[in-house]
Design a protein around this motif. Structure first.
Motif, PDB file in Angstrom:
ATOM      1  N   THR A  19      32.519 -29.305  71.523  1.00  0.00           N
ATOM      2  CA  THR A  19      33.594 -28.859  72.411  1.00  0.00           C
ATOM      3  C   THR A  19      32.956 -28.010  73.506  1.00  0.00           C
ATOM      4  N   ALA A  20      33.782 -27.583  74.450  1.00  0.00           N
ATOM      5  CA  ALA A  20      33.276 -26.742  75.534  1.00  0.00           C
ATOM      6  C   ALA A  20      32.709 -25.433  74.999  1.00  0.00           C
ATOM      7  N   ARG A  21      33.245 -24.946  73.897  1.00  0.00           N
ATOM      8  CA  ARG A  21      32.806 -23.673  73.332  1.00  0.00           C
ATOM      9  C   ARG A  21      31.822 -23.856  72.178  1.00  0.00           C
ATOM     10  N   ASN A  22      31.621 -25.099  71.764  1.00  0.00           N
ATOM     11  CA  ASN A  22      30.709 -25.369  70.645  1.00  0.00           C
ATOM     12  C   ASN A  22      29.738 -26.469  71.071  1.00  0.00           C
ATOM     13  N   ARG A  23      28.632 -26.068  71.646  1.00  0.00           N
ATOM     14  CA  ARG A  23      27.686 -27.031  72.205  1.00  0.00           C
ATOM     15  C   ARG A  23      26.811 -27.632  71.108  1.00  0.00           C
TER      16      ARG A  23
ATOM     17  N   GLY B  30      25.950 -25.765  67.807  1.00  0.00           N
ATOM     18  CA  GLY B  30      26.754 -24.643  68.273  1.00  0.00           C
ATOM     19  C   GLY B  30      25.994 -23.330  68.201  1.00  0.00           C
ATOM     20  N   LYS B  31      26.732 -22.294  67.872  1.00  0.00           N
ATOM     21  CA  LYS B  31      26.133 -20.965  67.713  1.00  0.00           C
ATOM     22  C   LYS B  31      25.664 -20.739  66.282  1.00  0.00           C
TER      23      LYS B  31
END
Length: 284
Positions: free
Chosen positions: A88-92, A157-158
Motif C-alpha cells: 500500500t502507499a503506507r506499506n512499501r 514495509g516497516k
C-alpha cells in the motif's frame, strides 16, 4: 503405523488451533484468503493447517496427547500478518538490492529473515507466493535449478527484510559456502532462517551444509516442507515423522514445529499465509 518413539513428537504438529473452534470476527484480509475462509471447516483445515490432515493416517489408539503448543496462530493472526505483505502507499514492499558478499549487502537496521534451500526445492516459487499481494515486486522463477546466484534483499514495509539466499547443491554458486556462511555468521539483525526441505525426498546430504551452518553458529531456524501435495498422505506422513525425529535428536537450534507448503502455491493458499504469519511473528 508410525514408530512409537515418534508419536509423542507428533502432538506439536497436530494441535488444533483454537481459531477453528470459535466464531471468527470480521477482519480485513485479501479476497483470495477471504475465499479460503468461506470454505467448509474440513477444507479450511486442510488448506490452512495441512499437517492436521495427516493425523487421520494414525490409528486412534496411537495418536499422541495434544498437550504441546508451539506456534499456534489464529485466523485473525494470519490475516493480520497478511497485511504486512500487502503493498500500500503506507506499506512499501520492494526489492532493495542483491549482493555476492556481505560487505556489499545493504546496511539495514530492520530485522531480517532469510530463506535457504537446495536447488529445485521451490524457494523462488514460495517467495513469489509470499509477495503475491505486492505485484510490483518481481521474483524470478526459473524451471532450471540454481537460478538464484546472489543474496536478494526485499523490504517488507516497516517490519522486516526478507533475504532470498542462493540455492545449494546442483548449480550452486562456486563461492556459495563463503557467501552464505559469512552472512549467517555475521549478520547481526538476522532473526530467523527458514530452511526449505523437499517433503517428497526428505532431508538430503546436501541439506546438511545449511543445517551444519545453522547449528555451528547457534542460529534459530525452522524447516519448511515444500511440495506437500506431490506425495500421497502415507508417504508424506512417513517423511514428516522422519524429519521430526531428525529435528528432535540431531539439532539444537531448529524450531520444533514444521511449516508445510503446497507445490501449487497460490496467493490465498492457507499454508503460505501461515508462513507469512511465521515471518511476522519472529520480527514483531
Amino acid at each position: 503405523m508410525a514408530a512409537p518413539n515418534l508419536l509423542l513428537s507428533m502432538g506439536r504438529l497436530f494441535e488444533m488451533p483454537a481459531a477453528l473452534g470459535r466464531v471468527i470476527r470480521p477482519y480485513s484480509t485479501s479476497q483470495a484468503f477471504a475465499d479460503v475462509l468461506r470454505l467448509p471447516k474440513e477444507q479450511l483445515t486442510k488448506l490452512v493447517f495441512p499437517l492436521q490432515e495427516l493425523e487421520r493416517q494414525l490409528l486412534p489408539e496411537s495418536r499422541p496427547n495434544f498437550n504441546l503448543k508451539t506456534f499456534d496462530p489464529s485466523l485473525e493472526d494470519i490475516a493480520r500478518a497478511e497485511s504486512c505483505f500487502t503493498a500500500t502507499a503506507r506499506n512499501r514492499i520492494e526489492y532493495l538490492s542483491s549482493a555476492e558478499r556481505l560487505d556489499h549487502a545493504p546496511d539495514l537496521l530492520r530485522p531480517e529473515v532469510c530463506f535457504i534451500g537446495r536447488s529445485n526445492v521451490g524457494k523462488s516459487s514460495l517467495i513469489k507466493a509470499l509477495f503475491s499481494l505486492a505485484p510490483e515486486v518481481e521474483v524470478r522463477v526459473s524451471k532450471k535449478p540454481g537460478h538464484t546466484k546472489k543474496m536478494n534483499f526485499f523490504r517488507v514495509g516497516k517490519y522486516f527484510t526478507l533475504v532470498d539466499m542462493p540455492g545449494y547443491g546442483y548449480r550452486a554458486p562456486e563461492d556459495f559456502v563463503d557467501m552464505v556462511e559469512t552472512y549467517l555468521k555475521e549478520r547481526k539483525n538476522l532473526m530467523r532462517t527458514f530452511l526449505l526441505v523437499d517433503s517428497v525426498v526428505g532431508i538430503q546430504k546436501a541439506d546438511s551444509i545449511a543445517i551444519e551452518m545453522c547449528e555451528e553458529f547457534a542460529l534459530p531456524y525452522v524447516m519448511v516442507l515444500t511440495k506437500i501435495d506431490k506425495s500421497s498422505k502415507g508417504h508424506l506422513l512417513k517423511q514428516v515423522l522422519q524429519i521430526q525425529k531428525f529435528v528432535d535428536t540431531k539439532t539444537q537450534g531448529c524450531f520444533p514445529q514444521l511449516f508445510p507448503v503446497s507445490y501449487l502455491l497460490r496467493a490465498g493458499h492457507g499454508s503460505v499465509r501461515s508462513l507469512c504469519c511465521g515471518c511476522q511473528h519472529v520480527c514483531a
